[in-house]
Design an enzyme around this catalytic site. Sequence first.
Site, mmCIF file in Angstrom:
data_model
loop_
_atom_site.group_PDB
_atom_site.id
_atom_site.type_symbol
_atom_site.label_atom_id
_atom_site.label_comp_id
_atom_site.label_asym_id
_atom_site.label_seq_id
_atom_site.Cartn_x
_atom_site.Cartn_y
_atom_site.Cartn_z
ATOM 1 N N ARG A 136 4.858 25.867 21.256
ATOM 2 C CA ARG A 136 5.446 25.151 22.396
ATOM 3 C C ARG A 136 5.098 23.669 22.370
ATOM 4 O O ARG A 136 5.836 22.840 22.896
ATOM 5 C CB ARG A 136 5.005 25.836 23.702
ATOM 6 N N LYS A 175 10.952 25.741 15.360
ATOM 7 C CA LYS A 175 9.496 25.745 15.217
ATOM 8 C C LYS A 175 9.170 25.908 13.740
ATOM 9 O O LYS A 175 9.575 26.886 13.107
ATOM 10 C CB LYS A 175 8.889 26.897 16.030
ATOM 11 N N GLU A 198 0.535 26.999 19.972
ATOM 12 C CA GLU A 198 0.863 25.711 19.345
ATOM 13 C C GLU A 198 2.357 25.456 19.218
ATOM 14 O O GLU A 198 2.790 24.313 19.194
ATOM 15 C CB GLU A 198 0.193 25.629 17.971
ATOM 16 N N LYS A 208 -7.064 33.232 15.226
ATOM 17 C CA LYS A 208 -6.551 34.592 15.329
ATOM 18 C C LYS A 208 -7.535 35.549 14.656
ATOM 19 O O LYS A 208 -8.121 35.202 13.633
ATOM 20 C CB LYS A 208 -5.213 34.709 14.591
ATOM 21 N N ASP A 246 5.710 31.660 10.464
ATOM 22 C CA ASP A 246 5.801 30.923 11.726
ATOM 23 C C ASP A 246 6.677 29.666 11.633
ATOM 24 O O ASP A 246 6.762 28.907 12.591
ATOM 25 C CB ASP A 246 4.388 30.560 12.204
HETATM 26 N N1 BES Z 1 3.114 32.393 16.085
HETATM 27 C C1 BES Z 1 2.564 33.068 17.204
HETATM 28 C C2 BES Z 1 3.489 34.153 17.761
HETATM 29 C C3 BES Z 1 3.835 35.301 16.844
HETATM 30 C C4 BES Z 1 3.234 36.532 17.031
HETATM 31 C C5 BES Z 1 4.806 35.179 15.875
HETATM 32 C C6 BES Z 1 3.580 37.609 16.218
HETATM 33 C C7 BES Z 1 5.152 36.242 15.062
HETATM 34 C C8 BES Z 1 4.545 37.462 15.238
HETATM 35 C C9 BES Z 1 2.278 32.070 18.322
HETATM 36 O O1 BES Z 1 1.952 30.790 17.917
HETATM 37 C C10 BES Z 1 1.130 32.580 19.112
HETATM 38 O O2 BES Z 1 0.061 32.654 18.566
HETATM 39 N N2 BES Z 1 1.358 32.894 20.387
HETATM 40 C C11 BES Z 1 0.335 33.368 21.236
HETATM 41 C C12 BES Z 1 0.438 32.650 22.560
HETATM 42 C C13 BES Z 1 -0.722 32.870 23.486
HETATM 43 C C14 BES Z 1 -1.983 32.261 22.892
HETATM 44 C C15 BES Z 1 -0.411 32.241 24.814
HETATM 45 C C16 BES Z 1 0.535 34.875 21.401
HETATM 46 O O3 BES Z 1 1.673 35.327 21.450
HETATM 47 O O4 BES Z 1 -0.451 35.585 21.433
HETATM 48 ZN ZN ZN Z 2 2.684 30.215 16.115
HETATM 49 MN MN MN Z 3 -0.107 30.580 17.489
#
Ligand code: BES
Ligand code: ZN
Ligand code: MN
Length: 501
Positions: A349, A263, A347, A275, A286
């Site tokens: 996935r 990724k 995003e 966010k 990321d």
């Molecule tokens: N890049 C984030 C996940 C992440 C969180 C990486 C903390 C490093 C530290 C990912 O793209 C994300 O935002 N995931 C969401 C998914 C949800 C919207 C289903 C999450 O984990 O909140």
């Molecule tokens: Zn992400």
């Molecule tokens: Mn994200």
Amino acid sequence: MTALSVSTSAAASLRVDAVVVGVAKGDKGPVPASGAETVAEAFDGRLAEILGALGATGAEGEAVKVPAPAGMKASVVLAVGVGEAAEDGTYDLEALRRAAGVAARTLAGSGKAALALPTGTPEAVEAVALGGLLGAYSFTEYRTGDSGKAPVGELIVVTGRKGQKGAKAAAERATVLAEEMNRTRDLVNTPPNDLTPKAFAAIAQAAGKEHGLKVEVLDEKALAKGSYGGILGVGRGSANPPRLVKVAYTHPKARASLAFIGKGITYDSGGISLKPAGHNETMKCDMSGAAAVLSAVVAAARLGVEVNVTGWLALAENMPSGGATRPGDVLRMYGGKTVEVLNTDAEGRLVLADAIVRAGEEQPDAIVDVATLTGAMVMALGTRVFGIMAGEDGFRDRVFDAAGRAGEQAWPMPLPADLRKGLDSSVADLANMGERMGGGLVAGVFLKEFVAEGIAWAHLDIAGPAFQEGAPYGYTPKGGTGSAVRTLVQLAEDAAAGTLL
Ligand code: BES
Ligand code: ZN
Ligand code: MN
């Protein structure tokens, strides 16, 4: 990077600025660990007593400086905690890596240091060398003027006669692993205004050229022509267009082929599902999966592992704009499956799905993807352990075993079939968001939908350990850590040895 060499000379006689010894937990207080013999002699046998008086216990993370006695050429002896010795007198390899890392960090600013730590086996030599080189890492690219203490200039790993055999090869392997982990750290630490998908692709091209790898870059035009709806859908909100990079290493004697997928979200703002403040300051991290994949393919090539490895870097920047994908949009992914985007912050996935389908077309024996995929995995396993999911439990357990041997903390996680229903969409083949609970597993279940029949697959969610927000510890600095690089290299070696598949 800090220079590394090995020496069989007596530690006490080395012409260096500092000699590092191990201090272990003994029954009656701290004791000098193996490797410290000549230094302890130079102290007339009083080293244990002096260390005890200075408060040393031998616990991990400890670093105590003592002025060197007159008989030594060095001016300082640094004692670092190595924990308790096992029955056979050896030490835990991770304890050695961390102790060497603590030493290298403590000695920043000095020129030349000898690591007279326990090195009775080639594995211990590798651990000390790797920990030292990783601990000496610093990222000063963006500092002007005085950027503080420079990393220790040169490390000499002292090996007794016992550790001598294979020591050179061990130090060489450690050097490759450290340089490649540090490559990942640099990529992760580089701010997202500079490390755009295009810039990342150019770095991959240069690294490939240097190490004899075949690199192909699909730019936004090629991605559109190829119908990569996932990568394009995530990247379309950004002024910095996406890329898919293929980095191929082949060995003439290879009997197995692996695909590593990373990724590579160079910045994750969340997109239209923005966010909140407090959750986006570190989101340059990321792309840690893509960085680890690039480093691991280069490392496999440098180590000459007898296996074919193709790395796929799915690079995009996730930004909100008038052109961005909206919650409610349906993307037509590479290969034709449709996905309703319910949350643009899920995003990772989406870009991975395109890459998994594309990688599958080449029929590798196994696909392993690496991603900072979910906050839920950080909740579940904390910031030092990554989660391993897979299409099949046996394969997952072999990947878990490889991670352990590589010196990385990981844990096997399930992919409950029951979670698939939550990903049902009212308009498309599936949605990019499902049940909130078990979100790390939900993401894994989503990815599984894109893996072709008959290909072994594992998914590493490194959202926790990829980026160290707290204080440095052991050989882990603040910022990018190099998580998953060693595990991927180990998987390549296991595949070459015929024990992975
Ligand atoms: N890049 C984030 C996940 C992440 C969180 C990486 C903390 C490093 C530290 C990912 O793209 C994300 O935002 N995931 C969401 C998914 C949800 C919207 C289903 C999450 O984990 O909140
Ligand atoms: Zn992400
Ligand atoms: Mn994200």
